[in-house]
Design a protein around this motif. Structure first.
Motif, mmCIF file in Angstrom:
data_model
loop_
_atom_site.group_PDB
_atom_site.id
_atom_site.type_symbol
_atom_site.label_atom_id
_atom_site.label_comp_id
_atom_site.label_asym_id
_atom_site.label_seq_id
_atom_site.Cartn_x
_atom_site.Cartn_y
_atom_site.Cartn_z
ATOM 1 N N ASN A 143 0.816 -1.223 0.000
ATOM 2 C CA ASN A 143 0.000 0.000 0.000
ATOM 3 C C ASN A 143 0.849 1.272 0.000
ATOM 4 O O ASN A 143 0.532 2.251 0.675
ATOM 5 C CB ASN A 143 -0.945 0.014 1.211
ATOM 6 N N GLY A 144 1.932 1.224 -0.775
ATOM 7 C CA GLY A 144 2.773 2.424 -0.918
ATOM 8 C C GLY A 144 3.634 2.738 0.293
ATOM 9 O O GLY A 144 4.207 3.824 0.387
ATOM 10 N N ILE A 145 3.751 1.780 1.231
ATOM 11 C CA ILE A 145 4.562 1.989 2.434
ATOM 12 C C ILE A 145 5.601 0.877 2.559
ATOM 13 O O ILE A 145 5.290 -0.303 2.406
ATOM 14 C CB ILE A 145 3.690 1.995 3.721
ATOM 15 N N LEU A 146 6.849 1.272 2.822
ATOM 16 C CA LEU A 146 7.918 0.312 3.103
ATOM 17 C C LEU A 146 8.013 0.174 4.626
ATOM 18 O O LEU A 146 8.180 1.162 5.339
ATOM 19 C CB LEU A 146 9.247 0.825 2.535
ATOM 20 N N THR A 147 7.877 -1.035 5.124
ATOM 21 C CA THR A 147 7.944 -1.300 6.563
ATOM 22 C C THR A 147 9.123 -2.216 6.842
ATOM 23 O O THR A 147 9.286 -3.240 6.178
ATOM 24 C CB THR A 147 6.643 -1.987 7.047
ATOM 25 N N TYR A 148 9.966 -1.831 7.791
ATOM 26 C CA TYR A 148 11.099 -2.695 8.135
ATOM 27 C C TYR A 148 11.475 -2.524 9.603
ATOM 28 O O TYR A 148 11.065 -1.562 10.246
ATOM 29 C CB TYR A 148 12.313 -2.389 7.246
ATOM 30 N N ARG A 149 12.217 -3.502 10.123
ATOM 31 C CA ARG A 149 12.732 -3.426 11.496
ATOM 32 C C ARG A 149 14.239 -3.235 11.454
ATOM 33 O O ARG A 149 14.930 -3.919 10.707
ATOM 34 C CB ARG A 149 12.419 -4.712 12.275
ATOM 35 N N ARG A 150 14.738 -2.331 12.268
ATOM 36 C CA ARG A 150 16.177 -2.117 12.340
ATOM 37 C C ARG A 150 16.849 -3.336 12.940
ATOM 38 O O ARG A 150 16.432 -3.836 13.977
ATOM 39 C CB ARG A 150 16.501 -0.887 13.206
ATOM 40 N N LYS A 151 17.872 -3.826 12.251
ATOM 41 C CA LYS A 151 18.625 -4.979 12.755
ATOM 42 C C LYS A 151 19.246 -4.663 14.111
ATOM 43 O O LYS A 151 19.316 -5.512 14.988
ATOM 44 C CB LYS A 151 19.751 -5.334 11.771
ATOM 45 N N LYS A 152 19.682 -3.415 14.256
ATOM 46 C CA LYS A 152 20.430 -3.035 15.455
ATOM 47 C C LYS A 152 19.542 -2.963 16.694
ATOM 48 O O LYS A 152 19.950 -3.348 17.778
ATOM 49 C CB LYS A 152 21.110 -1.675 15.204
ATOM 50 N N THR A 153 18.336 -2.451 16.545
ATOM 51 C CA THR A 153 17.488 -2.177 17.719
ATOM 52 C C THR A 153 16.161 -2.926 17.719
ATOM 53 O O THR A 153 15.482 -2.982 18.744
ATOM 54 C CB THR A 153 17.170 -0.669 17.805
ATOM 55 N N GLY A 154 15.766 -3.461 16.551
ATOM 56 C CA GLY A 154 14.462 -4.123 16.454
ATOM 57 C C GLY A 154 13.309 -3.150 16.273
ATOM 58 O O GLY A 154 12.145 -3.549 16.175
ATOM 59 N N GLN A 155 13.630 -1.844 16.221
ATOM 60 C CA GLN A 155 12.592 -0.818 16.069
ATOM 61 C C GLN A 155 11.938 -0.909 14.688
ATOM 62 O O GLN A 155 12.619 -1.072 13.679
ATOM 63 C CB GLN A 155 13.217 0.570 16.261
ATOM 64 N N GLN A 156 10.611 -0.792 14.647
ATOM 65 C CA GLN A 156 9.892 -0.853 13.364
ATOM 66 C C GLN A 156 9.761 0.560 12.790
ATOM 67 O O GLN A 156 9.414 1.502 13.502
ATOM 68 C CB GLN A 156 8.506 -1.459 13.564
#
Length: 247
Positions: A143-156
């Motif tokens: 839906n036009g959004i890139l969602t990812y989690r930071r490898k370093k912190t796990g933050q979405q």
């Protein structure tokens, strides 16, 4: 489970073992004088203050853990050695330099072109770290959004998918793996090794691009991250928003 941390601890152990000529030492035998000798040893090997501090802070963390576990007493051994962090050289370039990188004709130099694309993709995605770029999956865009989690912190984190990002993806053959970018491309080879090899290769090629354009600092992926933050700040984006964007 923290691979990068294990690598830094291994590097510190290797350095200290080299100083000790391979001989073991008990926690109780550690002394301020020995640590000062180690500091002098690192200086003589041409290490910067921040590198020396990096090794000392890891040693200190291990020593403090030994104290917590009752293996030795707390003797504050690290008072006489440097464990601070010196301000490093500027690692950001101006928006005009980003434009020059983008406009550079690299049509006959595909390797340099790929490095440039990775640099720009990092900049477009609010200074995304290369490890997070490497592990982006095709299914992370919806839906036009890139969602990812930071490898370093796990933050979405969430980023609006822009045309400039899609243009980079479209330049390359579809990745045979589940990953979005052509960084990790082989299923039967260790993913982390593919990522670290690509990072090393891209940074080497970026330096060449920087030399072609006579940029004021060596060009690396880290420069893309810092430049996004610096340029956003210059455009009056609040620091809190920049911090959140970079995770």
């Amino acid at each position: 489970g923290k691979i990068r941390t294990s690598e830094t601890y291994t590097a510190a152990l290797k350095s200290f073992s080299s100083f000790m000529k391979g001989s073991d030492i008990l926690f109780g035998e550690l002394s301020s004088d020995l640590l000062m000798e180690y500091e002098a040893y690192l200086k003589n090997r041409g290490n910067s203050p921040n590198t020396i501090s990096f090794y000392m802070r890891i040693l200190k963390a291990v020593y403090n853990r030994a104290v917590e576990n009752g293996l030795t007493g707390q003797r504050n051994l690290f008072k006489s050695v440097y464990t601070g962090v010196e301000k490093t050289l500027k690692r950001a370039i101006h928006l005009n330099d980003i434009r020059r990188i983008k406009r550079l004709d690299l049509s006959l130099k595909p390797h340099l072109d790929f490095a440039r694309d990775m640099f720009l993709f990092c900049f477009y995605t609010r200074g995304m770290s290369f490890v997070d770029m490497a592990y982006l999956k095709k299914g992370d865009i919806a839906n036009g959004i890139l969602t990812y989690r930071r490898k370093k912190t796990g933050q979405q984190l969430f980023i609006r998918w822009e045309k400039c990002m899609q243009e980079i993806i479209d330049k390359y053959p579809v990745n045979e793996t589940e990953f979005l970018l052509p960084v990790i491309t082989e299923r039967d080879k260790e993913y982390r090794k593919q990522y670290t090899n690509a990072l090393h290769r891209v940074n080497t090629l970026l330096k060449k691009i920087g030399e072609i354009l006579d940029l004021p600092i060596p060009l690396t992926m880290y420069v893309a991250r810092h430049s996004w933050a610096s340029i956003a700040k210059n455009h009056n984006v609040p620091v809190s928003v920049i911090s959140e964007g970079m995770g």
